[in-house]
Design a protein around this motif. Structure first.
Motif, PDB file in Angstrom:
ATOM      1  N   ALA A 129      47.827 -52.500 -14.359  1.00 56.19           N
ATOM      2  CA  ALA A 129      47.281 -51.834 -13.171  1.00 56.19           C
ATOM      3  C   ALA A 129      48.225 -51.916 -11.973  1.00 56.19           C
ATOM      4  N   GLU A 154      44.862 -51.728 -18.730  1.00 58.81           N
ATOM      5  CA  GLU A 154      44.257 -52.644 -17.759  1.00 58.81           C
ATOM      6  C   GLU A 154      45.236 -53.747 -17.349  1.00 58.81           C
ATOM      7  N   CYS A 186      44.201 -45.060 -15.715  1.00 60.88           N
ATOM      8  CA  CYS A 186      43.984 -46.107 -16.714  1.00 60.88           C
ATOM      9  C   CYS A 186      43.405 -45.471 -17.974  1.00 60.88           C
ATOM     10  N   SER A 236      45.275 -48.588 -25.622  1.00 64.02           N
ATOM     11  CA  SER A 236      45.778 -47.801 -24.487  1.00 64.02           C
ATOM     12  C   SER A 236      46.972 -46.930 -24.875  1.00 64.02           C
TER      13      SER A 236
END
Length: 673
Positions: free
Chosen positions: A37, A34, A50, A59
C-alpha cells in the motif's frame, strides 16, 4: 501512442516503466497488494488500485483483477514487467480478448518460447545447437529416471515453465535423481503453478551469454548484442555485463544471428532474450554455444544493454506495442563502452544468503550521474516484506572500458550502506575485486565451488586499522556530545564538561565495546581531542592515534605515524568504516553487562529462520530422527528453506502444518529432552 497504460507489476520495474511513460506523456495506473500500500510504484503512478492480499496468488497473479482495473480506468495497454504474469500466455490472450494491448509478445509466440521444452525443440528444428536432453510430455518419475540415465550425469533438471533460477537442480548420479526431481517439481509448482520439468546434459564450467532481441509487427527483427551473466550463485545471476570479455567478434556475430533467427521463426514481437551457454576449450577459449532458453519479456539486467547502446528499451517496448516500427536497423546499433550491473539484496551471505526482511533504517546509495545508474523500488524508511523478492536496488555503472567500469563499480559499492535487514553489499565488494571477475574468467559454477573466497569466515576477526578508526570515531562522537550537552547546560564552564574522559581514579581511561559478527570486542582508550592510545586489539601493541578529524563522512588521522583517510558512517547503534577497499560494520554495545545463564537448549528445537509459509512437514510426534535430517520445509521470498534436526532424538511436538504462516524464531519442531 497510448494515452494511459496499466503496470501489472511492482518494485523497481514498475517504477522504471512509470518514468519512461511519463517521459512520453503517458499516464500510468498501478496495481498493488495489501502489503504494498505504501510502495514507491504506488506513490509514483498517476492512479493506483489494491487488487488483493499480500501473497502473489492473492494479488499480482490475479489476471482477472488486473484486467478489471485496466477497463475501469480506461487504460489501453498493460505492461507486465518481469516476473508474475509477464510470461503467462493465458494472461496475454485474456488481455487481447478484453480489447487491450499486451506490451509483449502474443500468447501464441509465448507458448512456443515460454516453455523451455517447446523452445528447445523449436531451436533444434531450426538448426540452432542444443544440449542433449529430454523434453517429452511423459512426466512420470519412472520415465524421467530412465531418460536421465540415458542422457548421463551430471545433468540438469529444470522447470519447463520457470525462470530466475527457480526449479533447477544439478544431479550428479542416478541415486540422487528421485529426491532432486521431487524437490524441483514442488518448487516449480509453488513458483509457477506447473511442475513439468525437462532434463538436459550439464555442461561443466559453462559461460552464460544472453542476446537481447527486438522485433516489431512490420517484419523487422534485430539484436542488441550480448550480456554475460556467468557470475551466478545457485543459478541466480549476481553480476551482469556488456560486452562479454569472453566472446570473440566471430562468435558474437554468430550468436546474434541465431537469436534473430529464433525470433523470426515464431513471428516474435517486442522485447525478448535468447539465452545460450558457451563451452570452454582446454585453453580457456570459447567452444561451441548451445541454446538454453528464451525469456519472452524484458530482463532484470536490461540496463547494461541500455547503457552501452544509449537506447531506452522500455520506450521501444511501448512504441512497438503501439504499432510503430523499430526505430533503428541492425547496422544502426552501436556499442559504446562497458556496463556492469549488480543487485543489492536484503540477504545474509554469511548465513547461506538467507533472505531478509524489515524496515530500511538506512539506505545510502551513490548519486546517479553519467557513470552510475540506480534502479530501485524502495527508499529509506520503506519495508522489505517476506512476500516478494528481497531486491533493494540495481546498481549499474558505465565507463569507456572494462577496467574503468570495474573501478566505478567498486567506488559505487563503497558509497553504499544499508541498515535494517542485512545486505549483500560486502559480498559484492569482494566479488568486484576477485581475480575471476577482474580477469573475466568466471564460469556459472565458480561461486558455488569457491564461495568461501567471497564470504568471510563466520567469526573472522576485524581488520585492526578499521577497528581503530571505528573506535576513534566513537570517541570523537562522545566528546562532541559532551560539549553539546555542556553548551546547553546552566554551567558550560564546569570541569565536568571537559570531554577528555578524565574521572577520579583512572586518569582519563575510557572503555568501549562493539559486537562484530556476534563476537564481543572490548577496547581501552586514553586521551582526547583526536589524540589517543588504544589497547585491546588482539595481541597487538597499543596503537597511537593523532590528528584525528572528522569532516562530513570523512575521518582523517595518523595511526602510529601513518596518515590515512577513511569513510565513516554512523547511524543509531551502528558504525561502518570503509578504507576504499573493504568495510567493517560494528554495533556499539554497553561496556558492562550481566551474563545470562543459558536457559533452554537450542539443540532441542527447530525454529523458523525467518517469516514464511510451511510447504512440507516431514516429521510427526514420536518419530525418531537423526542429526541433520530434514523435518520441515518452509518457503519465504520465493525460496525454499530446508529445516533440519539439530541432533538425533525423538520428536515431541510439531507445531506447524503445511500451509501455515510462521513468524521468525517460532519453534516449529521440538525434540524430547
Amino acid at each position: 501512442m497510448f494515452s494511459k497504460i496499466l503496470i501489472a507489476n511492482r518494485g523497481e520495474i514498475a517504477c522504471r516503466v512509470i518514468r519512461t511513460a511519463r517521459k512520453l506523456g503517458i499516464r500510468t495506473v498501478a496495481v498493488y497488494s495489501e502489503a504494498d500500500a505504501d510502495a514507491q510504484h504506488v506513490r509514483q503512478a498517476d492512479e493506483a488500485y489494491c487488487i488483493g492480499g499480500p501473497r502473489p496468488q492473492e494479488s499480482y497473479l490475479r489476471g482477472d483483477a488486473i484486467i478489471a482495473v485496466a477497463q475501469k480506468t480506461g487504460a489501453q495497454a498493460i505492461h507486465p514487467g518481469y516476473g508474475f504474469l509477464s510470461e503467462n500466455a493465458d494472461f496475454a490472450d485474456a488481455v487481447a480478448d478484453a480489447g487491450l494491448v499486451f506490451i509483449g509478445p502474443s500468447g501464441a509466440s509465448m507458448r512456443k518460447m515460454g516453455s523451455k521444452a517447446g523452445a528447445k525443440d523449436l531451436m533444434h528444428a531450426a538448426g540452432v545447437p542444443v544440449v542433449p536432453g529430454y523434453t517429452g510430455e511423459d512426466q512420470s518419475p519412472a520415465t524421467l529416471q530412465r531418460e536421465a540415465d540415458a542422457i548421463g550425469y551430471p545433468l540438469m533438471i529444470k522447470a519447463a515453465h520457470g525462470g530466475g533460477g527457480k526449479g533447477m537442480r544439478i544431479v550428479r548420479s542416478s541415486a540422487e535423481f528421485a529426491a532432486n526431481l521431487e524437490s524441483c517439481q514442488r518448487e516449480a509448482r509453488n513458483a509457477f503453478g506447473r511442475d513439468r520439468v525437462l532434463l538436459e546434459r550439464y555442461v561443466e564450467k559453462p559461460r552464460h551469454i544472453e542476446i537481447q532481441v527486438f522485433a516489431d509487427a512490420h517484419g523487422h527483427a534485430l539484436h542488441l548484442n550480448e550480456r554475460e551473466c556467468s557470475a551466478q550463485r545457485r543459478y541466480q545471476k549476481v553480476l551482469e555485463e556488456s560486452p562479454s570479455p569472453f566472446l570473440t567478434p566471430q562468435l558474437r556475430d554468430a550468436m546474434g544471428q541465431a537469436a534473430v533467427m529464433a525470433a523470426r521463426a515464431i513471428d516474435y514481437v517486442n522485447a525478448g532474450t535468447v539465452e545460450f551457454i558457451v563451452g570452454q576449450q582446454a585453453d580457456g577459449k570459447p567452444g561451441g554455444f548451445y541454446f538454453m532458453e528464451i525469456n519472452t519479456r524484458l530482463q532484470v539486467e536490461h540496463p547494461v544493454t541500455e547503457l552501452v547502446t544509449g537506447l531506452d528499451l522500455v520506450e521501444w517496448q511501448l512504441r512497438v506495442a503501439a504499432g510503430e516500427a523499430l526505430p533503428l536497423t541492425q547496422q544502426d546499433i552501436a556499442q559504446n563502452g562497458h556496463a556492469i550491473e549488480v543487485r543489492l539484496y536484503a540477504e545474509d551471505p554469511e548465513a547461506g544468503f538467507l533472505p531478509g526482511s524489515g524496515k530500511l533504517e538506512r539506505l545510502r546509495l551513490p548519486a546517479a550521474d553519467a557513470h552510475v545508474r540506480i534502479d530501485s523500488g524502495v527508499v529509506e524508511g520503506d519495508t522489505v516484506t517476506i512476500f516478494y523478492d528481497p531486491m533493494i536496488a540495481k546498481l549499474i555503472v558505465w565507463d569507456r572500458d572494462r577496467p574503468r567500469a570495474l573501478a566505478r563499480l567498486r567506488d559505487a559499492l563503497a558509497q553504499s550502506d544499508i541498515a535494517g535487514p542485512k545486505s549483500n553489499v560486502e559480498f559484492l565488494e569482494r566479488l568486484a575485486r576477485h581475480p575471476a571477475i577482474v580477469d573475466g574468467t568466471i564460469d556459472t559454477g565458480y561461486l558455488d565451488r569457491h564461495l568461501d573466497e567471497f564470504v568471510p569466515a563466520e567469526h573472522g576477526g576485524a581488520d585492526a586499522d578499521l577497528l581503530l578508526v571505528a573506535t576513534t570515531s566513537r570517541l570523537l562522537a562522545q566528546e562532541r556530545a559532551t560539549r553539546d550537552a555542556a553548551g546547553a547546560s546552566n554551567d558550560p564552564t564546569s570541569p565536568w564538561a571537559i570531554a577528555d574522559g578524565w574521572r577520579l581514579g583512572h586518569g582519563g581511561q575510557r572503555s568501549l565495546a562493539f559486537l562484530h559478527r556476534g563476537q564481543r570486542i572490548e577496547l581501552r582508550t586514553h586521551g582526547s581531542n583526536g589524540a589517543y592510545r588504544i589497547e585491546g586489539i588482539a595481541d597487538a601493541a597499543p596503537a597511537h592515534i593523532s590528528g584525528a578529524r572528522i569532516e562530513g563522512d570523512s575521518l582523517s588521522l595518523r595511526i602510529d605515524g601513518r596518515a590515512r583517510r577513511f569513510t565513516v558512517l554512523e547511524q543509531g547503534r551502528r558504525v561502518v568504516v570503509h578504507d576504499g577497499t573493504q568495510r567493517l560494520g560494528l554495533e556499539p554495545v554497553a561496556m558492562y553487562r550481566h551474563e545470562q545463564a543459558s536457559g533452554g537448549s537450542g539443540a532441542d528445537r527447530v525454529t523458523a529462520p525467518m517469516p514464511g509459509r510451511v510447504v512440507v512437514v516431514r516429521a510427526a510426534p514420536g518419530d525418531k530422527v537423526e542429526a541433520g535430517q530434514e523435518v520441515m520445509v518452509i518457503e519465504a521470498m520465493k525460496m525454499e528453506l530446508s529445516l533440519k534436526a539439530p541432533r538425533a532424538g525423538t520428536v515431541a511436538e510439531v507445531r506447524a502444518a503445511s500451509g501455515d504462516f510462521v513468524e521468525a524464531d517460532a519453534v516449529l519442531v521440538a525434540l524430547e529432552a
